[in-house]
Design a protein around this motif. Structure first.
Motif, PDB file in Angstrom:
ATOM      1  N   ALA A  61      52.628  50.531  36.494  1.00  0.00           N
ATOM      2  CA  ALA A  61      52.854  49.354  37.345  1.00  0.00           C
ATOM      3  C   ALA A  61      51.561  48.836  37.958  1.00  0.00           C
ATOM      4  O   ALA A  61      51.442  47.637  38.243  1.00  0.00           O
ATOM      5  N   THR A  62      50.590  49.720  38.195  1.00  0.00           N
ATOM      6  CA  THR A  62      49.330  49.308  38.814  1.00  0.00           C
ATOM      7  C   THR A  62      48.216  49.147  37.791  1.00  0.00           C
ATOM      8  O   THR A  62      47.068  48.863  38.159  1.00  0.00           O
ATOM      9  N   GLU A  63      48.540  49.312  36.516  1.00  0.00           N
ATOM     10  CA  GLU A  63      47.530  49.190  35.464  1.00  0.00           C
ATOM     11  C   GLU A  63      46.852  47.826  35.522  1.00  0.00           C
ATOM     12  O   GLU A  63      47.493  46.804  35.723  1.00  0.00           O
ATOM     13  N   GLY A  64      45.565  47.838  35.325  1.00  0.00           N
ATOM     14  CA  GLY A  64      44.808  46.588  35.318  1.00  0.00           C
ATOM     15  C   GLY A  64      44.064  46.343  36.608  1.00  0.00           C
ATOM     16  O   GLY A  64      43.035  45.671  36.624  1.00  0.00           O
ATOM     17  N   TYR A 157      33.171  46.601  38.026  1.00  0.00           N
ATOM     18  CA  TYR A 157      31.970  46.444  38.840  1.00  0.00           C
ATOM     19  C   TYR A 157      31.357  45.047  38.725  1.00  0.00           C
ATOM     20  O   TYR A 157      30.343  44.761  39.359  1.00  0.00           O
ATOM     21  N   ASP A 158      31.962  44.192  37.916  1.00  0.00           N
ATOM     22  CA  ASP A 158      31.484  42.809  37.797  1.00  0.00           C
ATOM     23  C   ASP A 158      32.173  41.878  38.783  1.00  0.00           C
ATOM     24  O   ASP A 158      31.754  40.723  38.929  1.00  0.00           O
ATOM     25  N   ILE A 159      33.228  42.357  39.429  1.00  0.00           N
ATOM     26  CA  ILE A 159      34.002  41.495  40.313  1.00  0.00           C
ATOM     27  C   ILE A 159      34.347  42.259  41.600  1.00  0.00           C
ATOM     28  O   ILE A 159      34.317  43.480  41.629  1.00  0.00           O
ATOM     29  N   THR A 160      34.657  41.494  42.658  1.00  0.00           N
ATOM     30  CA  THR A 160      35.060  42.088  43.929  1.00  0.00           C
ATOM     31  C   THR A 160      36.570  42.211  44.012  1.00  0.00           C
ATOM     32  O   THR A 160      37.102  43.222  44.463  1.00  0.00           O
ATOM     33  N   ARG A 161      37.256  41.167  43.568  1.00  0.00           N
ATOM     34  CA  ARG A 161      38.730  41.170  43.574  1.00  0.00           C
ATOM     35  C   ARG A 161      39.221  41.371  42.142  1.00  0.00           C
ATOM     36  O   ARG A 161      38.977  40.542  41.268  1.00  0.00           O
ATOM     37  N   GLY A 162      39.914  42.490  41.928  1.00  0.00           N
ATOM     38  CA  GLY A 162      40.418  42.775  40.590  1.00  0.00           C
ATOM     39  C   GLY A 162      41.766  42.127  40.329  1.00  0.00           C
ATOM     40  O   GLY A 162      42.291  41.365  41.131  1.00  0.00           O
ATOM     41  N   LYS A 163      42.332  42.433  39.154  1.00  0.00           N
ATOM     42  CA  LYS A 163      43.678  41.973  38.828  1.00  0.00           C
ATOM     43  C   LYS A 163      44.637  42.504  39.897  1.00  0.00           C
ATOM     44  O   LYS A 163      44.436  43.616  40.389  1.00  0.00           O
ATOM     45  N   PRO A 164      45.617  41.721  40.352  1.00  0.00           N
ATOM     46  CA  PRO A 164      46.192  40.507  39.763  1.00  0.00           C
ATOM     47  C   PRO A 164      45.515  39.197  40.168  1.00  0.00           C
ATOM     48  O   PRO A 164      46.032  38.134  39.853  1.00  0.00           O
ATOM     49  N   HIS A 165      44.396  39.256  40.879  1.00  0.00           N
ATOM     50  CA  HIS A 165      43.669  38.022  41.185  1.00  0.00           C
ATOM     51  C   HIS A 165      43.095  37.436  39.891  1.00  0.00           C
ATOM     52  O   HIS A 165      42.827  38.170  38.930  1.00  0.00           O
ATOM     53  N   VAL A 187      45.030  38.393  26.282  1.00  0.00           N
ATOM     54  CA  VAL A 187      45.976  39.348  25.687  1.00  0.00           C
ATOM     55  C   VAL A 187      46.101  40.533  26.641  1.00  0.00           C
ATOM     56  O   VAL A 187      45.119  41.232  26.905  1.00  0.00           O
ATOM     57  N   GLU A 188      47.298  40.752  27.154  1.00  0.00           N
ATOM     58  CA  GLU A 188      47.558  41.735  28.202  1.00  0.00           C
ATOM     59  C   GLU A 188      48.810  42.540  27.893  1.00  0.00           C
ATOM     60  O   GLU A 188      49.691  42.085  27.181  1.00  0.00           O
ATOM     61  N   ASN A 189      48.897  43.728  28.488  1.00  0.00           N
ATOM     62  CA  ASN A 189      50.094  44.557  28.344  1.00  0.00           C
ATOM     63  C   ASN A 189      50.709  44.928  29.687  1.00  0.00           C
ATOM     64  O   ASN A 189      51.752  45.564  29.722  1.00  0.00           O
ATOM     65  N   GLY A 193      47.970  42.392  34.991  1.00  0.00           N
ATOM     66  CA  GLY A 193      47.052  41.684  34.111  1.00  0.00           C
ATOM     67  C   GLY A 193      47.596  40.339  33.677  1.00  0.00           C
ATOM     68  O   GLY A 193      46.859  39.348  33.621  1.00  0.00           O
ATOM     69  N   VAL A 194      48.889  40.302  33.357  1.00  0.00           N
ATOM     70  CA  VAL A 194      49.522  39.030  33.007  1.00  0.00           C
ATOM     71  C   VAL A 194      49.421  38.061  34.187  1.00  0.00           C
ATOM     72  O   VAL A 194      49.060  36.888  34.021  1.00  0.00           O
ATOM     73  N   ARG A 195      49.687  38.566  35.380  1.00  0.00           N
ATOM     74  CA  ARG A 195      49.617  37.713  36.565  1.00  0.00           C
ATOM     75  C   ARG A 195      48.200  37.153  36.749  1.00  0.00           C
ATOM     76  O   ARG A 195      48.011  35.991  37.115  1.00  0.00           O
ATOM     77  N   ALA A 196      47.202  37.982  36.467  1.00  0.00           N
ATOM     78  CA  ALA A 196      45.811  37.543  36.587  1.00  0.00           C
ATOM     79  C   ALA A 196      45.473  36.458  35.570  1.00  0.00           C
ATOM     80  O   ALA A 196      44.817  35.461  35.891  1.00  0.00           O
ATOM     81  N   GLY A 197      45.915  36.652  34.322  1.00  0.00           N
ATOM     82  CA  GLY A 197      45.660  35.647  33.294  1.00  0.00           C
ATOM     83  C   GLY A 197      46.317  34.326  33.611  1.00  0.00           C
ATOM     84  O   GLY A 197      45.719  33.256  33.459  1.00  0.00           O
TER      85      GLY A 197
END
Length: 246
Positions: A61-64, A157-165, A187-189, A193-197
């Motif tokens: 559930a927290t993947e990504g 490490y390239d971003i401050t706010r990760g997925k789902p942002h 392409v997400e699973n 990650g889908v929410r971020a895309g």
């Protein structure tokens, strides 16, 4: 009611006139590698060492998300503490150690058939992952270097706010050539990650390679859904044809 073309629905949803993909931005775990079972084990073993109960379902559930963000959330919910990024990183380092004690996860079936098609169609391949594990990034280059430029990899490490942002995929668009959202596929699973895309306004293809129900991905706004990466590979030619004909 007639079935509407997913690309037409995407354009209408975001107010875009056209979809002209120039890049495909892949998540890594559960997309390029069948690695989520290992991650679930590593999460459970490592967090137990810090008094945190984490289930396999929690891992999926927290993947990504960035690992440190997941840890800070779990500690807050179970122990009522706000921990620093540095403390979360130390805990994440243990998770990384546990992960690398496990057998190497195989490449996801279908990926090595899909990537050559993408390159043949003139699109750039990028990877946008919540992982920050250097050995995994090195493995990406080892396994997919013929298709993937290391400059097109976005890590935790390239971003401050990760997925789902949307930030990781916006960074992916920038690294792929300062592209607009309508010039790429995601392409997400994973739901986050889908929410971020979708938040980045990119046409988002979900591939349900894990145990979550399809609805968990569709609910987040996935524009297309496949059950296996092999299905996406077999459908690639039609997807490109549909994209360029709308």
């Amino acid at each position: 009611m007639p079935h509407q073309n997913p690309i037409t629905l995407y354009l209408k949803k975001h107010g875009f006139e056209t979809l002209r993909p120039k890049a495909v931005l892949f998540d890594m775990d559960g997309v390029l590698y069948d690695s989520m079972p290992n991650h679930a084990i590593a999460w459970q073993r490592s967090m137990a060492m810090f008094g945190i109960h984490m289930t396999a379902e929690d891992a999926y559930a927290t993947e990504g998300a960035r690992g440190v963000d997941t840890i800070r959330m779990m500690v807050k919910s179970q122990q009522g503490r706000d921990i620093s990024e540095a403390e979360a990183q130390r805990m994440y380092d243990e998770k990384t150690r546990q992960f690398h004690l496990l057998p190497e996860a195989p490449i996801m079936p279908g990926i090595l058939e899909l990537l050559p098609q993408i390159i043949a169609d003139g699109l750039t391949v990028g990877v946008v992952t919540g992982s920050g594990q250097r050995p995994l990034i090195n493995r990406l280059v080892r396994d997919f270097g013929v298709y993937l430029d290391p400059a097109h990899i976005i890590t935790a490490y390239d971003i401050t706010r990760g997925k789902p942002h949307p930030d990781p995929y916006l960074a992916g668009l920038k690294k792929a050539g300062n592209l607009h959202p309508w010039e790429a596929f995601v392409v997400e699973n994973a739901p986050l990650g889908v929410r971020a895309g979708v938040a980045a306004q990119v046409f988002t293809i979900a591939v349900n390679t894990g145990p979550l129900p399809d609805e968990a991905l569709l609910h987040e706004g996935a524009d297309l859904l496949f059950q296996r990466m092999t299905d996406l590979s077999h459908s690639w030619t039609q997807i490109i044809k549909d994209a360029t004909s709308v």
